[in-house]
Design an enzyme around this catalytic site. Sequence first.
Site, PDB file in Angstrom:
ATOM      1  N   MET A  25       0.847  -1.200   0.000  1.00  0.00           N
ATOM      2  CA  MET A  25       0.000   0.000   0.000  1.00  0.00           C
ATOM      3  C   MET A  25       0.881   1.248   0.000  1.00  0.00           C
ATOM      4  O   MET A  25       1.635   1.482   0.953  1.00  0.00           O
ATOM      5  CB  MET A  25      -0.946  -0.020   1.210  1.00  0.00           C
ATOM      6  CG  MET A  25      -2.031  -1.081   1.089  1.00  0.00           C
ATOM      7  SD  MET A  25      -3.150  -1.134   2.490  1.00  0.00           S
ATOM      8  CE  MET A  25      -2.151  -1.960   3.722  1.00  0.00           C
ATOM      9  N   CYS A 107      -2.938  -1.678  -9.930  1.00  0.00           N
ATOM     10  CA  CYS A 107      -3.169  -0.285  -9.556  1.00  0.00           C
ATOM     11  C   CYS A 107      -3.860   0.466 -10.692  1.00  0.00           C
ATOM     12  O   CYS A 107      -3.383   0.446 -11.824  1.00  0.00           O
ATOM     13  CB  CYS A 107      -1.831   0.378  -9.222  1.00  0.00           C
ATOM     14  SG  CYS A 107      -2.033   2.107  -8.813  1.00  0.00           S
TER      15      CYS A 107
HETATM   16  C1  LIG Z   1      -3.579   3.526   0.553  1.00  0.00           C
HETATM   17  C2  LIG Z   1      -3.503   2.353  -0.381  1.00  0.00           C
HETATM   18  C3  LIG Z   1      -2.426   2.237  -1.228  1.00  0.00           C
HETATM   19  C4  LIG Z   1      -2.316   1.130  -2.092  1.00  0.00           C
HETATM   20  N1  LIG Z   1      -1.178   0.975  -2.840  1.00  0.00           N
HETATM   21  C5  LIG Z   1      -1.008  -0.167  -3.561  1.00  0.00           C
HETATM   22  C6  LIG Z   1       0.236  -0.456  -4.188  1.00  0.00           C
HETATM   23  O1  LIG Z   1       1.214   0.286  -4.088  1.00  0.00           O
HETATM   24  N2  LIG Z   1       0.322  -1.610  -4.915  1.00  0.00           N
HETATM   25  C7  LIG Z   1      -0.727  -2.483  -5.039  1.00  0.00           C
HETATM   26  O2  LIG Z   1      -0.611  -3.518  -5.696  1.00  0.00           O
HETATM   27  N3  LIG Z   1      -1.898  -2.235  -4.428  1.00  0.00           N
HETATM   28  C8  LIG Z   1      -2.049  -1.117  -3.683  1.00  0.00           C
HETATM   29  N4  LIG Z   1      -3.216  -0.918  -2.987  1.00  0.00           N
HETATM   30  C9  LIG Z   1      -4.269  -1.947  -3.059  1.00  0.00           C
HETATM   31  C10 LIG Z   1      -4.090  -2.974  -1.935  1.00  0.00           C
HETATM   32  O3  LIG Z   1      -2.867  -3.670  -2.079  1.00  0.00           O
HETATM   33  C11 LIG Z   1      -5.248  -3.988  -1.953  1.00  0.00           C
HETATM   34  O4  LIG Z   1      -5.229  -4.670  -3.178  1.00  0.00           O
HETATM   35  C12 LIG Z   1      -6.607  -3.320  -1.779  1.00  0.00           C
HETATM   36  O5  LIG Z   1      -6.579  -2.352  -0.754  1.00  0.00           O
HETATM   37  C13 LIG Z   1      -7.684  -4.364  -1.489  1.00  0.00           C
HETATM   38  O6  LIG Z   1      -7.393  -5.072  -0.296  1.00  0.00           O
HETATM   39  P1  LIG Z   1      -8.081  -4.689   1.114  1.00  0.00           P
HETATM   40  O7  LIG Z   1      -9.572  -4.649   0.866  1.00  0.00           O
HETATM   41  O8  LIG Z   1      -7.666  -5.785   2.047  1.00  0.00           O
HETATM   42  O9  LIG Z   1      -7.584  -3.347   1.505  1.00  0.00           O
HETATM   43  C14 LIG Z   1      -3.344   0.167  -2.134  1.00  0.00           C
HETATM   44  C15 LIG Z   1      -4.435   0.294  -1.265  1.00  0.00           C
HETATM   45  C16 LIG Z   1      -4.519   1.367  -0.393  1.00  0.00           C
HETATM   46  C17 LIG Z   1      -5.691   1.465   0.569  1.00  0.00           C
END
Ligand SMILES: Cc1cc2nc3c(=O)[nH]c(=O)nc-3n(C[C@H](O)[C@H](O)[C@H](O)COP(=O)(O)O)c2cc1C
Length: 347
Positions: A25, A107
Site C-alpha cells: 500500500m 493499480c
Molecule cells: C492507501 C492504499 C495504497 C495502495 N497501494 C497499492 C500499491 O502500491 N500496490 C498495489 O498492488 N496495491 C495497492 N493498494 C491496493 C491494496 O494492495 C489492496 O489490493 C486493496 O486495498 C484491497 O485489499 P483490502 O480490501 O484488504 O484493503 C493500495 C491500497 C490502499 C488502501
Amino acid sequence: MQQKQQTSPKNTRPEPNRRFSIAPMMDWTDRHYRFFARLITRRALLYTEMVTTGAVLHGDHARFLGYSPEEQPLALQLGGSNAAELAQCAALAETAGFAEVNLNVGCPSDRVQNNLIGACLMAHPELVADGVKAMRDACAIPVTVKHRIGINGRDSYAQLCDFVGQVHQAGCTTFAVHARIAILEGLSPKENRDIPPLKYEVVHQLKRDFPQLEILLNGGLTDLDAMQQHVQQLDGVMVGREAYHNPYFMADVDRRFYADETPVLSRLEVMAQMRPYIARHIEQGGVMHHVTRHMLGLFQGLPGARHFRRQLSTAIHQTDQPLALYDQLLQDMEQRLQGRDCERQPA
Ligand SMILES: Cc1cc2nc3c(=O)[nH]c(=O)nc-3n(C[C@H](O)[C@H](O)[C@H](O)COP(=O)(O)O)c2cc1C
C-alpha cells in the site's frame, strides 16, 4: 542481507510462506509500518509499497530498497512494464535481500496508466509475460504477480484465464488476486477499491481451473474466521486496509495460519518496543510522526483508543518533546486499560 549466489541458478530460492500477507500500500506500508506490523505478527509475508522501475533505477537506493532486517520475510513490489528495466530491478531486489519480487498489475491510477504500469497491463498479457520472464531470468528469488480479476472492457472469466495462462507460461506460479475489476476511466483509485463488487467466487474458480498455481485472495477481508475458510480452498490471503486500520487483529495470525503458538506481544508491549526504534529514527534526524502515524489504530476497540489516536495525530504537532509525549502516552494507556491488555490476545 543475503549474498548473491555466484552461479546464479534461476529462481531457486525457497518460496516464502504466503498463507497470510499484508498487501502493498503506497504511503502506508513503508518501512516504519512494516517494522511495527512485524512486532504483531512474526510470520506474515510483508510487501513494500509499489516502487516504479524508474525510481529503483534512477532514484535513491537507500530510500527505495532500504529496510530493517527485522521486517523479513519481505517482498519488493515493482511497477513497470519494460522487460529490460524490470529485469534490472529484479536483480537489484535479489542483491538487496528481498524474499520475493512482485509485479503490480492492479493499480488503477491515471498517473501510472500513462506509463503502462498497474491494472491497465491486464489488457496486455503478453507484455506482463515478457516482463515476468525477464525478471525470472535475472534473479534467483521468486517472481509473483498481483492483479485484478479484470478491467472494464476486458472483464470476462475467459480473459482472466488467458491473462493468468500467459503469465504462468512465462514462469509465474503465484498470483495475488484482488477479487474485483478495476474501472480505468471515471473512478479514483480509492473508488476502485470499493465500488466494483467483490467476486470471491471468481478467485475460487481460478484456483479450481489452475490447481497447480498458488492463488492468494485479496480484497475486503476483515474477519479471521472467514479468511481461514478461504484458505481451505486457496493458498493464502492478502489483507490491506484492515491490517493498517486495525493492526492488532494480526496478533492471532501466527497461531491461526502458521500453527505458531509463540506468545504474542500485548499492545502495550508493542508500543514499548517501538520506543527505541522511534528514538533511533529521531536521532538520525527523522520525525516521530513519520513512524507513529502508522500506529494510530493499535488500540482500536479498547478504552483510550481515541485518546491514543488524538495524542499521536494532533498533540504530537504541538510539542517539541515528542518522545516525552510518547512516554506519557504509554503510561496513560497502561492506566486506561487497567489490565485489559494482559491477555495477549486480540480484542
Ligand atoms: C492507501 C492504499 C495504497 C495502495 N497501494 C497499492 C500499491 O502500491 N500496490 C498495489 O498492488 N496495491 C495497492 N493498494 C491496493 C491494496 O494492495 C489492496 O489490493 C486493496 O486495498 C484491497 O485489499 P483490502 O480490501 O484488504 O484493503 C493500495 C491500497 C490502499 C488502501
